[in-house]
Design an enzyme around this catalytic site. Structure first.
Site, PDB file in Angstrom:
ATOM      1  N   HIS A  41      -1.995  -6.934  -3.230  1.00 13.46           N
ATOM      2  CA  HIS A  41      -1.823  -8.314  -2.763  1.00 13.46           C
ATOM      3  C   HIS A  41      -1.217  -8.285  -1.364  1.00 13.46           C
ATOM      4  O   HIS A  41      -0.871  -7.220  -0.858  1.00 13.46           O
ATOM      5  CB  HIS A  41      -0.873  -9.072  -3.706  1.00 13.46           C
ATOM      6  CG  HIS A  41       0.508  -8.495  -3.687  1.00 13.46           C
ATOM      7  ND1 HIS A  41       0.893  -7.442  -4.491  1.00 13.46           N
ATOM      8  CD2 HIS A  41       1.586  -8.787  -2.913  1.00 13.46           C
ATOM      9  CE1 HIS A  41       2.157  -7.123  -4.220  1.00 13.46           C
ATOM     10  NE2 HIS A  41       2.602  -7.928  -3.271  1.00 13.46           N
ATOM     11  N   HIS A 125      -0.120  -7.577   5.548  1.00 16.34           N
ATOM     12  CA  HIS A 125      -0.749  -6.306   5.183  1.00 16.34           C
ATOM     13  C   HIS A 125      -0.824  -6.193   3.664  1.00 16.34           C
ATOM     14  O   HIS A 125      -0.153  -6.929   2.945  1.00 16.34           O
ATOM     15  CB  HIS A 125       0.046  -5.127   5.753  1.00 16.34           C
ATOM     16  CG  HIS A 125       1.388  -4.960   5.102  1.00 16.34           C
ATOM     17  ND1 HIS A 125       2.483  -5.727   5.441  1.00 16.34           N
ATOM     18  CD2 HIS A 125       1.801  -4.142   4.102  1.00 16.34           C
ATOM     19  CE1 HIS A 125       3.519  -5.373   4.688  1.00 16.34           C
ATOM     20  NE2 HIS A 125       3.122  -4.416   3.864  1.00 16.34           N
TER      21      HIS A 125
END
Length: 181
Positions: A41, A125
């Site tokens: 995620h 990220h």
């Protein structure tokens, strides 16, 4: 106390390509702890340990999030703090990064008073592995994937997640999903 964070989940298409890179990292011979498939995620805000009695209030505040959905392009790879001295291996966001930063700021406004303070600059990220030891082979691998296109996806929700730490790794549970406009 409950350990919490707020995240953007990945589409199945993007996730499958991120898993291919994560598997290449895992099979490189480097001493890494890969992130499990279901745990991939983008963390918008890590809250850490929050008192149980504040959870209802936190959910209420977060449910007031008003943000438009947007598209993001997941592309490229890298490492924190650097490719030559990696501790975290990641997949990046090429387009939609500004919207993710704005979404992070909107979430921070609503829940910033809960949990640990977020003093580092937000860098969108997807963490794919944490480096535990020997990592000399990783620089070449990261560079081979540095321009890889993991795909596009619509960001149309954010999720409050509970993280339970276990000896085999964290187990995540979705507590609240907020749909974006």
């Amino acid at each position: 106390m409950v350990r919490l964070f707020i995240a953007v989940d990945l589409s199945s298409e993007v996730r499958s390509k991120v898993i291919a890179f994560r598997d290449a990292v895992s099979n490189s011979g480097a001493d890494v702890k890969p992130v499990e498939d279901e745990n991939l995620h983008i963390t918008l805000r890590f809250l850490g340990e929050v008192r149980d009695d504040l959870l209802t209030e936190l959910k209420h505040n977060l449910s007031n999030l008003s943000f438009n959905s947007f598209r993001m392009h997941v592309k490229g790879t890298g490492a924190f703090p650097s490719i030559s001295s990696p501790r975290v291996i990641w997949v990046g966001v090429e387009e939609g990064e500004d919207q993710l930063r704005a979404l992070h700021d909107a979430v921070e406004e609503l829940v910033g008073k809960y949990g640990v303070s977020d003093e580092r600059e937000f860098t969108p990220h997807i963490t794919v592995a944490r480096v535990r030891g020997r990592a000399s082979v990783l620089g070449k691998l990261i560079n081979q994937w540095r321009d890889f296109d993991f795909g596009w996806q619509t960001v149309d929700s954010v999720t409050l997640k509970k993280s339970t730490l276990t000896p085999r790794g964290p187990i995540y549970e979705d507590l609240l999903t907020i749909r974006l406009k």
